[in-house]
Design a protein around this motif. Sequence first.
Motif, PDB file in Angstrom:
ATOM      1  N   ARG B 108       0.817  -1.206   0.000  1.00 26.77           N
ATOM      2  CA  ARG B 108       0.000   0.000   0.000  1.00 26.77           C
ATOM      3  C   ARG B 108       0.854   1.261   0.000  1.00 26.77           C
ATOM      4  O   ARG B 108       0.478   2.285  -0.533  1.00 26.77           O
ATOM      5  CB  ARG B 108      -0.896   0.020   1.251  1.00 26.77           C
ATOM      6  CG  ARG B 108      -2.122  -0.842   1.111  1.00 26.77           C
ATOM      7  CD  ARG B 108      -2.882  -0.816   2.401  1.00 26.77           C
ATOM      8  NE  ARG B 108      -2.016  -1.229   3.514  1.00 26.77           N
ATOM      9  CZ  ARG B 108      -2.312  -1.004   4.780  1.00 26.77           C
ATOM     10  NH1 ARG B 108      -3.401  -0.366   5.111  1.00 26.77           N
ATOM     11  NH2 ARG B 108      -1.492  -1.425   5.727  1.00 26.77           N
ATOM     12  N   ASN B 198      -0.604 -12.431   0.794  1.00 23.96           N
ATOM     13  CA  ASN B 198      -1.180 -11.090   0.754  1.00 23.96           C
ATOM     14  C   ASN B 198      -2.628 -11.064   1.251  1.00 23.96           C
ATOM     15  O   ASN B 198      -3.090 -10.059   1.773  1.00 23.96           O
ATOM     16  CB  ASN B 198      -1.115 -10.553  -0.677  1.00 23.96           C
ATOM     17  CG  ASN B 198      -0.504  -9.165  -0.694  1.00 23.96           C
ATOM     18  OD1 ASN B 198      -0.167  -8.630   0.369  1.00 23.96           O
ATOM     19  ND2 ASN B 198      -0.365  -8.600  -1.872  1.00 23.96           N
ATOM     20  N   GLU B 202      -4.854  -8.285   3.413  1.00 23.33           N
ATOM     21  CA  GLU B 202      -6.108  -7.711   2.903  1.00 23.33           C
ATOM     22  C   GLU B 202      -7.250  -7.977   3.866  1.00 23.33           C
ATOM     23  O   GLU B 202      -8.056  -7.098   4.171  1.00 23.33           O
ATOM     24  CB  GLU B 202      -6.410  -8.285   1.521  1.00 23.33           C
ATOM     25  CG  GLU B 202      -5.612  -7.577   0.439  1.00 23.33           C
ATOM     26  CD  GLU B 202      -5.531  -8.382  -0.846  1.00 23.33           C
ATOM     27  OE1 GLU B 202      -6.309  -9.337  -1.000  1.00 23.33           O
ATOM     28  OE2 GLU B 202      -4.667  -8.052  -1.678  1.00 23.33           O
ATOM     29  N   GLN B 205      -7.009  -5.709   6.700  1.00 21.07           N
ATOM     30  CA  GLN B 205      -7.404  -4.370   6.278  1.00 21.07           C
ATOM     31  C   GLN B 205      -8.927  -4.233   6.265  1.00 21.07           C
ATOM     32  O   GLN B 205      -9.483  -3.258   6.753  1.00 21.07           O
ATOM     33  CB  GLN B 205      -6.893  -4.136   4.858  1.00 21.07           C
ATOM     34  CG  GLN B 205      -6.009  -2.927   4.739  1.00 21.07           C
ATOM     35  CD  GLN B 205      -5.461  -2.876   3.332  1.00 21.07           C
ATOM     36  OE1 GLN B 205      -4.783  -3.803   2.892  1.00 21.07           O
ATOM     37  NE2 GLN B 205      -5.786  -1.826   2.632  1.00 21.07           N
TER      38      GLN B 205
END
Lengths: 473, 306
Positions: B108, B198, B202, B205
């Motif tokens: 990010r 990943n 995510e 998040q």
Amino acid sequence: MKKKLLSSLLSVAMVSALLVGCGSTAAPAAEAPAAEAPAAEAPAAEAPAADAAATDAAAPAADEGKVLNIYCWNEEFKSRLTDHYPGYEEVDATHGKIGDVDVVWTITPSDDNAYQNKLDEVLPGNADAAADDRVDLFLVEADYALKYVDEDVTLPVADLGITDADVANQYQYTKDIVTDSTGKLKGVSWQGCPGVLIYNREAAKEVLGSDDPDKVQEAVKDWDTFLATAKKMKDAGYKMTATANDTYRVFSDNAGKVVENGAIKVDDTIKKWVDMSKEMVDAGETGTGDLWGDDWSAGFYPEGKVFCYFGPAWLIDFCMAADDEASIAHAGGWGATTGPQGFSWGGTWICAANGTDNASLVGDIMKKLTCTTDIMLDIVKADNDFVNDKPAMEQMAADTSYGDAVLGGQNALAMFCAGAEKIDRSNMTIYDQGYTESFQQAMKEYFEGNATYEEALDLFYTSVTEKYPELTY
Amino acid sequence: MATEKKKTSQVVKYNKWGYIFLIPFVVVYLIFQMIPLISTIYNSFFENYMSGLKQIGPTWVGLQNYITIFQNGDVPKYFGNTMVMWIAGFIPQIVLSLLLAAWFADTRLRVKASGFFKTVIYMPNLIMASAFAMLFFTLFSETGPINSLLIQMGMIDTPYKFLSHVVSARSLVAFMNCLMWFGNTTILLMAGMMGIDNALFEAAQVDGATSTQVFFRITLPLLRPILLFVMITSLIGGLQMFDVPQILTNGEGTPMRQSMTMIMYLNKHLFSKNYGMAGAMSVFLFIITGILSLIVFKFSTSESND
């Protein structure tokens, strides 16, 4: 089938690659005899020619090898040989020629004992090495001369055709240092190393009111006055000496043996040095840097603000940065005076390595550089060295036309002559060098306040016994 | 039956190539590792050194060399020095590396010119340790630029002797080691972080985790095997710390040998070519490094079993 072929090809390639890798060490060994054979024949074939040339060049030699290997730790001897040995031609930085003989210089700096390690490695097997690889001549310093002299790796100079009469004019102490335990002289030196106090004329004028050697001598005539002057210097912004180690040799040279019956000794004289230096360091009158370090050599320049150094002739002309235009030496800003106490420091001796194939050439170099008055006087005039020839130096000392540019034209030879007479170096042991280095290093800790004297002494004993495990304390 | 027999011999035939391809390693290992190792251990039981040009020994003394290095306090002292300097360098190194690696690996954040920065931080490692140490030696000497800078800024009156005080001497060594190795560690940790799925980031998040939470709850726990690897390899390297303090303190470990490492002490025995004592010291180091390597090995194999 195709796969099999490919894999065998691959593995053959790999194994051969491996062998090639080994080859870098193995192959030359295997090829060596083949390669050497012609080389061994060559001298035989060329020998008559070389002999003829040699006789032409007045170097009498049936025993001459083609290569003269010289081992040393700095450029000093090389410049002496280049400038003063008749018939020496410089080829490049590490090669030269004397008649038909190639001179090969192997210069290994003394740092970290590298030079002695090199000698230790090659000298014991020297006689068995290939003729052209043998060390013929090597140099030693006073501090470790005995280590080599008292073994059969060095040849007695008598074997090289140098008689007692030849060395009769040399100072006795220069012979004592390189005489082995059976009384054989095993090396010679072209220089004598009596030390003097070398002072900064500018500082002397400013603080003492005069730069006249006799007046300055008044201010440093013994250690008490020396200390009093140090205070004055400090007030005027000068350090008396660059480092505490500067005065070490003056004391240690007048002390007894450093090792007796296998036990490490710290002489009272050396203890006096410790006490005095501690006082000076605490008062800020001297520093604690190492000899040869940047903090030490800073005083060679005006902004270094150092009043004096202690040293022999080689220090004055070879070490004090006289080539550098900014230095005090270049401007002739130093003066010399006897100082609080006589002493000697260092010196370089020429030794012949056992196994040399150039014995007569080595003998000739020794004779020319250390026993021939004319050549030695040239060394004095050109390099301001103090040479090892008593009558000649006494004669030069009286010569008012001679003066050392670094010392502002002062003729300091009379001082050196007087000093050289008094030097007694019969106290040398094979341990001197390691002892000195360890002692200075350990006392630095005491001076800087990191340890008490006893702790520093313990560190010193630890350090010496690491170097010489057979010693006790 | 016949076909089966043929099959096994085929396998054996192919296995043969495996062994052949192993030959280079085994040969190199035997010549350059195994033989020196055994001769070191063998030598450590003898009194064997040079006094001047005279060889003393070899005389069999059993464990005397080991007893000596432990009894006179040498090994404990230098082991302590080595560990203190390693820890002082490693802590800032790992913190810095974690931070940088997290930044570089964070998709990010999209750090610009990260390739450039990665190269730059790796640079110090490319300089020879000895050259680096020489540079610092000059910088921090009594008459060096750092001292004149400090004096001109009015912060001190007289030159500070960096290498004559325990704290400053050890800090300098630690700082240099940190500077030399943080780039390397960053690259390793980054590789570890990129290996993390990943989807986990995510998911976090989406659940509204802050980046601090992500770092401590996801990145760190999943990075544990790499972290351990980095730590142990750095420890092994740290135990063998030599060139930086050796050159910085001129081989003396000033002040009072308080910055002298074990290998520097080993090096001290070079003067007298003391094979016995140096051998004993080396064997001790070998045992410690051996234990540490076993830990790494055990940990990494058990990880893959999970």
